[in-house]
Scaffold this motif. Structure first.
Motif, PDB file in Angstrom:
ATOM      1  N   ASP A   1      -6.539   5.722 -13.257  1.00 41.14           N
ATOM      2  CA  ASP A   1      -6.106   4.729 -12.708  1.00 41.14           C
ATOM      3  C   ASP A   1      -5.588   3.276 -13.789  1.00 41.14           C
ATOM      4  O   ASP A   1      -4.731   2.920 -13.434  1.00 41.14           O
ATOM      5  CB  ASP A   1      -7.580   3.870 -12.361  1.00 41.14           C
ATOM      6  CG  ASP A   1      -8.743   3.782 -13.285  1.00 41.14           C
ATOM      7  OD1 ASP A   1      -8.561   4.251 -14.177  1.00 41.14           O
ATOM      8  OD2 ASP A   1      -9.825   3.168 -12.839  1.00 41.14           O
TER       9      ASP A   1
ATOM     10  N   TRP B   1      -8.015   9.789  -4.987  1.00 35.40           N
ATOM     11  CA  TRP B   1      -7.551  10.534  -3.758  1.00 35.40           C
ATOM     12  C   TRP B   1      -6.486  11.725  -4.364  1.00 35.40           C
ATOM     13  O   TRP B   1      -6.507  12.841  -3.770  1.00 35.40           O
ATOM     14  CB  TRP B   1      -6.782   9.402  -2.781  1.00 35.40           C
ATOM     15  CG  TRP B   1      -5.822  10.069  -1.843  1.00 35.40           C
ATOM     16  CD1 TRP B   1      -6.418  10.702  -0.789  1.00 35.40           C
ATOM     17  CD2 TRP B   1      -4.344  10.476  -2.065  1.00 35.40           C
ATOM     18  NE1 TRP B   1      -5.179  11.297   0.070  1.00 35.40           N
ATOM     19  CE2 TRP B   1      -3.812  11.087  -0.793  1.00 35.40           C
ATOM     20  CE3 TRP B   1      -3.495  10.007  -2.676  1.00 35.40           C
ATOM     21  CZ2 TRP B   1      -2.731  11.258  -0.381  1.00 35.40           C
ATOM     22  CZ3 TRP B   1      -2.262  10.484  -2.548  1.00 35.40           C
ATOM     23  CH2 TRP B   1      -1.643  11.117  -1.195  1.00 35.40           C
TER      24      TRP B   1
ATOM     25  N   ARG C   1       2.507   1.687  -3.442  1.00 38.73           N
ATOM     26  CA  ARG C   1       1.730   2.278  -4.616  1.00 38.73           C
ATOM     27  C   ARG C   1       1.271   3.703  -4.196  1.00 38.73           C
ATOM     28  O   ARG C   1       1.090   4.562  -5.269  1.00 38.73           O
ATOM     29  CB  ARG C   1       0.391   1.514  -4.703  1.00 38.73           C
ATOM     30  CG  ARG C   1       0.427   0.143  -5.063  1.00 38.73           C
ATOM     31  CD  ARG C   1      -0.921  -0.524  -5.361  1.00 38.73           C
ATOM     32  NE  ARG C   1      -1.861  -0.664  -4.034  1.00 38.73           N
ATOM     33  CZ  ARG C   1      -1.506  -1.592  -3.126  1.00 38.73           C
ATOM     34  NH1 ARG C   1      -0.882  -2.840  -3.638  1.00 38.73           N
ATOM     35  NH2 ARG C   1      -2.395  -1.832  -2.088  1.00 38.73           N
ATOM     36  N   ILE C   2       0.984   4.135  -2.978  1.00 38.08           N
ATOM     37  CA  ILE C   2       0.729   5.442  -2.659  1.00 38.08           C
ATOM     38  C   ILE C   2       1.977   6.377  -3.108  1.00 38.08           C
ATOM     39  O   ILE C   2       1.605   7.557  -3.787  1.00 38.08           O
ATOM     40  CB  ILE C   2       0.465   5.514  -1.235  1.00 38.08           C
ATOM     41  CG1 ILE C   2      -1.009   5.065  -0.658  1.00 38.08           C
ATOM     42  CG2 ILE C   2       0.582   7.279  -0.880  1.00 38.08           C
ATOM     43  CD1 ILE C   2      -2.028   5.905  -1.467  1.00 38.08           C
TER      44      ILE C   2
ATOM     45  N   ARG D   1      -7.655  -0.719  -6.802  1.00 36.64           N
ATOM     46  CA  ARG D   1      -6.647  -0.013  -5.758  1.00 36.64           C
ATOM     47  C   ARG D   1      -5.999   1.079  -6.356  1.00 36.64           C
ATOM     48  O   ARG D   1      -5.839   2.341  -5.845  1.00 36.64           O
ATOM     49  CB  ARG D   1      -5.473  -1.086  -5.349  1.00 36.64           C
ATOM     50  CG  ARG D   1      -5.994  -2.397  -4.728  1.00 36.64           C
ATOM     51  CD  ARG D   1      -6.314  -2.165  -3.182  1.00 36.64           C
ATOM     52  NE  ARG D   1      -6.664  -3.280  -2.396  1.00 36.64           N
ATOM     53  CZ  ARG D   1      -7.236  -3.378  -1.343  1.00 36.64           C
ATOM     54  NH1 ARG D   1      -7.360  -2.239  -0.806  1.00 36.64           N
ATOM     55  NH2 ARG D   1      -7.231  -4.354  -0.860  1.00 36.64           N
TER      56      ARG D   1
ATOM     57  N   GLY E   1       1.970   6.772  -6.749  1.00 40.09           N
ATOM     58  CA  GLY E   1       1.003   7.669  -7.369  1.00 40.09           C
ATOM     59  C   GLY E   1       1.470   9.056  -7.319  1.00 40.09           C
ATOM     60  O   GLY E   1       1.329   9.856  -8.425  1.00 40.09           O
TER      61      GLY E   1
ATOM     62  N   ILE F   1      -6.440   5.278  -5.522  1.00 35.17           N
ATOM     63  CA  ILE F   1      -5.207   6.282  -5.433  1.00 35.17           C
ATOM     64  C   ILE F   1      -5.673   7.432  -6.348  1.00 35.17           C
ATOM     65  O   ILE F   1      -5.329   8.683  -6.101  1.00 35.17           O
ATOM     66  CB  ILE F   1      -4.034   5.447  -5.866  1.00 35.17           C
ATOM     67  CG1 ILE F   1      -3.616   4.465  -4.951  1.00 35.17           C
ATOM     68  CG2 ILE F   1      -2.834   6.566  -5.938  1.00 35.17           C
ATOM     69  CD1 ILE F   1      -2.314   3.631  -5.321  1.00 35.17           C
TER      70      ILE F   1
ATOM     71  N   HIS G   1       0.801  -1.208   0.023  1.00 35.96           N
ATOM     72  CA  HIS G   1      -0.090   0.103  -0.127  1.00 35.96           C
ATOM     73  C   HIS G   1       0.869   1.148  -0.010  1.00 35.96           C
ATOM     74  O   HIS G   1       0.803   2.205  -0.768  1.00 35.96           O
ATOM     75  CB  HIS G   1      -0.942  -0.090   1.295  1.00 35.96           C
ATOM     76  CG  HIS G   1      -1.776   1.004   1.212  1.00 35.96           C
ATOM     77  ND1 HIS G   1      -2.963   1.523   0.553  1.00 35.96           N
ATOM     78  CD2 HIS G   1      -1.817   2.288   2.186  1.00 35.96           C
ATOM     79  CE1 HIS G   1      -3.328   2.699   0.764  1.00 35.96           C
ATOM     80  NE2 HIS G   1      -2.561   3.354   1.904  1.00 35.96           N
TER      81      HIS G   1
END
Length: 583
Positions: free
Chosen positions: A423, A455, A406-407, A448, A410, A452, A403
């Motif tokens: 995405d 967000w 990936r954040i 997922r 991004g 992101i 997680h």
């Protein structure tokens, strides 16, 4: 190819030569807590544990848990390698780099629960007995060395290599069968040392392994690749048996295997670089790189370094490769087969010699010595002092938490594009960069990446991406005039050696402007000395000394233009500053 063409530094590992140690400076990525933890002395059990574990653990290839409060009050946490891939690759190819190490002091803080470190095994760890270079060296140890076969001069085998395998039994969601899964593993490796996991609910088991580095698979390199495949099959087999038995506590793989190294290739062929030896001879050798940085596991004795635990670790049996192969045959189920490995003598000779650790210090490289990349250039800013996009993105492969990986990817990709990616763009680029891991189910789940993207659309400000060094050209004259008025009456100088040197208005103005505009309209920023040096190099085309940068920070604080609002998080964020308007 001549032997000289494959020379690599001994400082690839813990056995670094003393003359090199004086040349290496701890970098900002050296995640130390010297200011927090004063000088301490290890207890007898901590010293004994250190002497036993240092034979297995790579001091430069560990990870560390970090926690940091940002300028806006956010608490950031994560697990990071002490040395990023870019640093390790440079080290493997004989470049002078700044390294961070797992020292005895950090190990003691780990044992006492003040810090938390995770290990990978050394790729060239060899079995040894005894301590020190002479017969009585062991007498200075603060514990009974006879209990751990250290009461004689140290002797190291040239053939028998070691690994420390870590079995991680998870308990993150109230699993009730941790002990049953632990007993299942102990039935395969009876007598192995085990202790509670970090959250005290799961279990970590540590299996000591020895193998012949010269005969097992034909080469050291081939053997380590084979052992990695073997451990994966055994972990899969244990999981199959656990599921069949109905236990709910899963085994999260076998961890702590060494980092694997290979050749950097182009068009299917190794990249060849030239080096100059002391006698002026120019030789060629292939360029190395990290090909697989294996998952880590917490170093043993975290908050539990009693002499009883250390004795249990020492007395635990050491298994051989044949034992692993027998377990694999026993666990064979559908879909789990015995791996085949074909030894290529010509290709693997150099890598095997690297793993053996028998290389001399490299001489001056023909490559540009100024082409160096600092590892303290990534922070939460779009400031151009950050690493280039592709390099920074590929370094994220070292982030263990999927997680978190990936954040961070991004945010990095959005800054690179200057907009919020879709995405599908996120998922495709994530895969193209090789960041998705086969063992992570969430990495293959498309929604997922949609989360992101949504967000980012709420938090990403593309206006900040318009900042660049070029903007200072038009603002320079006005900024320098205002700065000259602001510092009038103040002494602005910096010291080097026995003398003082003046700080120019040009440098002070450029540094202030870069700090003020690095976060767009925001008045707070993170700024390290490394970033300040890069900013002045890009705006004024001039280099600065670290002491000069530190003095400029102090001057800007004295004239009330900046105020420190948070400390630095080494390797992640520079110091936090509130930057005021210059008028």
């Amino acid at each position: 190819m001549e032997r000289n063409s494959f020379k690599l530094p001994l400082h690839c590992e813990i056995g670094i030569r003393k003359q090199l140690a004086s040349n290496f400076i701890r970098s900002a990525t050296d995640l130390s807590h010297d200011a927090v933890h004063p000088s301490i002395s290890p207890t007898s059990s901590e010293e004994a544990a250190w002497q036993l574990l240092r034979a297995f653990i790579s001091a430069i290839d560990c990870n560390v848990f970090w926690k940091f409060q940002d300028v806006d009050g956010r608490v950031l946490t994560g697990i990071r390698p002490l040395n990023l891939n870019v640093t390790m690759n440079a080290l493997l190819n004989g470049e002078r780099v700044k390294l961070a190490y797992l020292t005895k002091k950090r190990f003691v803080q780990h044992c006492r629960g003040n810090d938390k470190y995770y290990y990978r095994s050394k790729w060239n760890a060899y079995a040894s007995i005894g301590y020190g270079s002479h017969d009585n060296a062991w007498r200075k140890l603060n514990f009974d060395a006879r209990c751990f076969a250290l009461d004689e001069r140290k002797f190291t085998s040239k053939d028998i290599a070691l690994l420390l395998l870590g079995f991680d039994v998870d308990c993150h969601h109230g699993e009730r069968d941790v002990q049953k899964t632990t007993d299942l593993i102990l039935s395969l490796f009876p007598g192995s040392y085990h202790e509670a996991s970090t959250n005290s609910l799961g279990c970590h088991l540590f299996v000591k392994l020895y193998y012949n580095s010269r005969t097992c698979m034909g080469s050291h390199y081939a053997t380590l690749n084979y052992l990695q495949s073997l451990c994966k099959n055994i972990a899969d087999g244990i999981e199959c048996r656990r599921i069949h038995l109905g236990y709910d506590a899963a085994l999260d793989g076998i961890r702590g295997l060494p980092t694997l190294i290979g050749f950097e290739t182009q068009d299917g062929k190794p990249v060849i670089v030239k080096r100059t030896l002391d006698d002026g001879t120019v030789v060629e050798r292939p360029r190395f790189k990290i090909t697989c940085r294996n998952p880590v596991i917490k170093i043993p004795f975290y908050r539990n370094c009693s002499m009883l635990a250390v004795h249990q670790f020492f007395q635990a049996p050491t298994f051989n490769v044949q034992h692993l192969e027998e377990i694999q045959r026993e666990l064979l189920v559908h879909g789990i087969g015995i791996p085949e490995y074909y030894f290529n003598d010509g290709f693997e000779e150099a890598l095997s010699r690297l793993y053996a650790g028998d290389f001399d210090e490299p001489q001056k490289s023909l490559e540009d010595p100024d082409d160096k990349t600092s590892t303290l250039k990534t922070h939460n800013s779009v400031f151009p002092a950050a690493l280039n996009y592709e390099l920074a993105a590929r370094n994220l492969v070292a982030v263990q938490n999927s997680h978190e990986r990936r954040i961070e990817f991004g945010m990095l990709f959005a800054r690179h594009l200057g907009r919020v990616p879709t995405d599908s763009e996120l998922e495709l680029e994530y895969q193209n960069l090789g960041l998705n891991k086969s063992g992570s189910q969430s990495d293959t789940t498309s929604f997922r990446f949609g989360q992101i993207s949504r967000w980012l659309s709420q938090t990403f400000d593309p206006e900040k991406c318009r900042f660049g060094y070029g903007g200072y050209t038009t603002a320079r004259e006005k900024t320098e005039d205002l700065m000259e008025q602001r510092v009038k009456g103040f002494t602005i100088k910096w010291s080097k050696g026995n003398g003082d040197r003046p700080i120019t208005i040009a440098k002070l103005s450029a540094l202030y402007w870069c700090m003020r505009h690095s976060q767009g309209r925001l008045s707070t920023t993170h700024f390290s000395r490394s970033q300040a040096k890069t900013a002045l190099l890009e705006t004024l085309k001039t280099k600065c000394h670290n002491a000069e940068i530190a003095a400029m920070f102090r001057v800007l604080q004295t004239v009330d233009l900046i105020e420190q609002v948070s400390g630095a998080c080494p390797g992640q964020l520079g110091r936090g500053w509130a930057v005021k308007e210059l008028s």
